[in-house]
Scaffold this active site. Structure first.
Site, PDB file in Angstrom:
ATOM      1  N   GLU A  81     -27.907   5.136  29.032  1.00  0.00           N
ATOM      2  CA  GLU A  81     -27.999   4.091  28.002  1.00  0.00           C
ATOM      3  C   GLU A  81     -29.385   3.450  27.901  1.00  0.00           C
ATOM      4  O   GLU A  81     -29.518   2.323  27.418  1.00  0.00           O
ATOM      5  CB  GLU A  81     -26.943   3.012  28.271  1.00  0.00           C
ATOM      6  N   HIS A 100     -28.730  -5.272  30.128  1.00  0.00           N
ATOM      7  CA  HIS A 100     -27.454  -4.786  29.585  1.00  0.00           C
ATOM      8  C   HIS A 100     -26.400  -4.922  30.675  1.00  0.00           C
ATOM      9  O   HIS A 100     -26.603  -4.421  31.781  1.00  0.00           O
ATOM     10  CB  HIS A 100     -27.563  -3.329  29.137  1.00  0.00           C
ATOM     11  N   HIS A 102     -21.961  -5.387  31.767  1.00  0.00           N
ATOM     12  CA  HIS A 102     -20.535  -5.363  31.462  1.00  0.00           C
ATOM     13  C   HIS A 102     -19.927  -6.612  32.108  1.00  0.00           C
ATOM     14  O   HIS A 102     -18.854  -6.544  32.695  1.00  0.00           O
ATOM     15  CB  HIS A 102     -19.872  -4.110  32.032  1.00  0.00           C
ATOM     16  N   HIS A 170     -17.137  -3.278  25.712  1.00  0.00           N
ATOM     17  CA  HIS A 170     -18.187  -2.706  26.564  1.00  0.00           C
ATOM     18  C   HIS A 170     -18.933  -3.795  27.346  1.00  0.00           C
ATOM     19  O   HIS A 170     -18.863  -3.827  28.563  1.00  0.00           O
ATOM     20  CB  HIS A 170     -19.136  -1.901  25.656  1.00  0.00           C
TER      21      HIS A 170
HETATM   22 MN    MN Z   1     -22.981   0.047  29.425  1.00  0.00          MN
END
Ligand code: MN
Length: 248
Positions: A81, A100, A102, A170
């Protein structure tokens, strides 16, 4: 030349520290990542190879171009990603760091119509207008991962000029004008989500919540100095067993 009596951390050391802090504070687990724009070249960014953030060491840090391709002959396996980071750095020249996650209290807000908004002053940087990007709108049924630059661009479009965006089913992306700022916002986004969930459980009804006003968010953002961020950073370094440097 005399040696510097107070040597600071290198950018790579700071990025390793950011990885360890986000893991220690429960914002990222075995997954999720943090990057910084390369101070030596704004067309590049620094990001670990595919590894759990708590395990990241200086030798894991790779260099990428703004299309997500690896710079140089580094043979390590990159994060699938990395295009999240590439696309945001390309679209937002002022952004110097991207996280980023979760993060567990944030994800529920990505699957309900109730919007996430800040309820506590430390959480003002997340802003009151937080979009929720849904990969399905443009790409149909996928594994939900941002594995191509085209998907990254769609996410960056949804983010626009904001500091944060949710990703349906996500997690989220968080941006900062420094590495420490992005980490700070990511930690307090998780804190805000957890507190808002508790407030909703206590509330008399769905409207019985007082959010920060636009004016309050603006006042907090204007009055903010790096002092508050550095105070948190010093404490988080201790908790993550990493050395603290006042200036980088
Ligand atoms: Mn991810």
């Amino acid at each position: 030349m005399k040696p510097d009596p107070h040597p600071g951390a290198t950018p790579i050391d700071e990025l390793v520290t950011a990885n360890r802090i986000l893991a220690r504070e429960g914002v990222i687990d075995s997954f999720g990542h943090v990057s910084m724009r390369d101070p030596a070249d704004p067309r590049r960014f620094l990001l670990s190879r595919s590894r759990a953030p708590q395990q990241v060491e200086p030798r894991d840090i790779m260099r990428f171009a703004l299309d997500g391709s690896v710079v140089g002959d580094d043979a390590a396996k990159p994060y699938a990603e990395r295009f999240i980071h590439a696309a945001i750095y390309e679209r937002r020249p002022e952004v110097l760091s991207v996280v980023h996650t979760h993060s567990p209290s944030v994800v529920p807000f990505t699957v309900v119509s109730r919007r996430m908004r800040p309820i506590m002053h430390m959480c003002a940087p997340i802003g009151s207008d937080i979009p929720c990007w849904d990969i399905r709108h443009r790409f149909g049924d996928t594994n939900l991962l941002v594995t191509r630059l085209e998907i990254g661009h769609d996410l960056a479009d949804a983010l626009g000029e904001r500091n944060v965006a949710l990703m349906r089913g996500h997690g989220c992306v968080v941006t900062g004008r420094s590495l420490r700022e992005a980490v700070f916002t990511a930690v307090y986004m998780e804190v805000n989500a957890a507190m808002l969930t508790q407030a909703l459980a206590l509330a008399e009804g769905p409207e019985d919540i007082v959010y920060l006003s636009e004016g309050e968010i603006e006042a907090i953002s204007k009055g903010r100095s790096s002092f508050g961020i550095d105070r948190a950073w010093e404490n988080w370094c201790l908790r993550a067993n990493r050395p603290f440097f006042a200036q980088v």
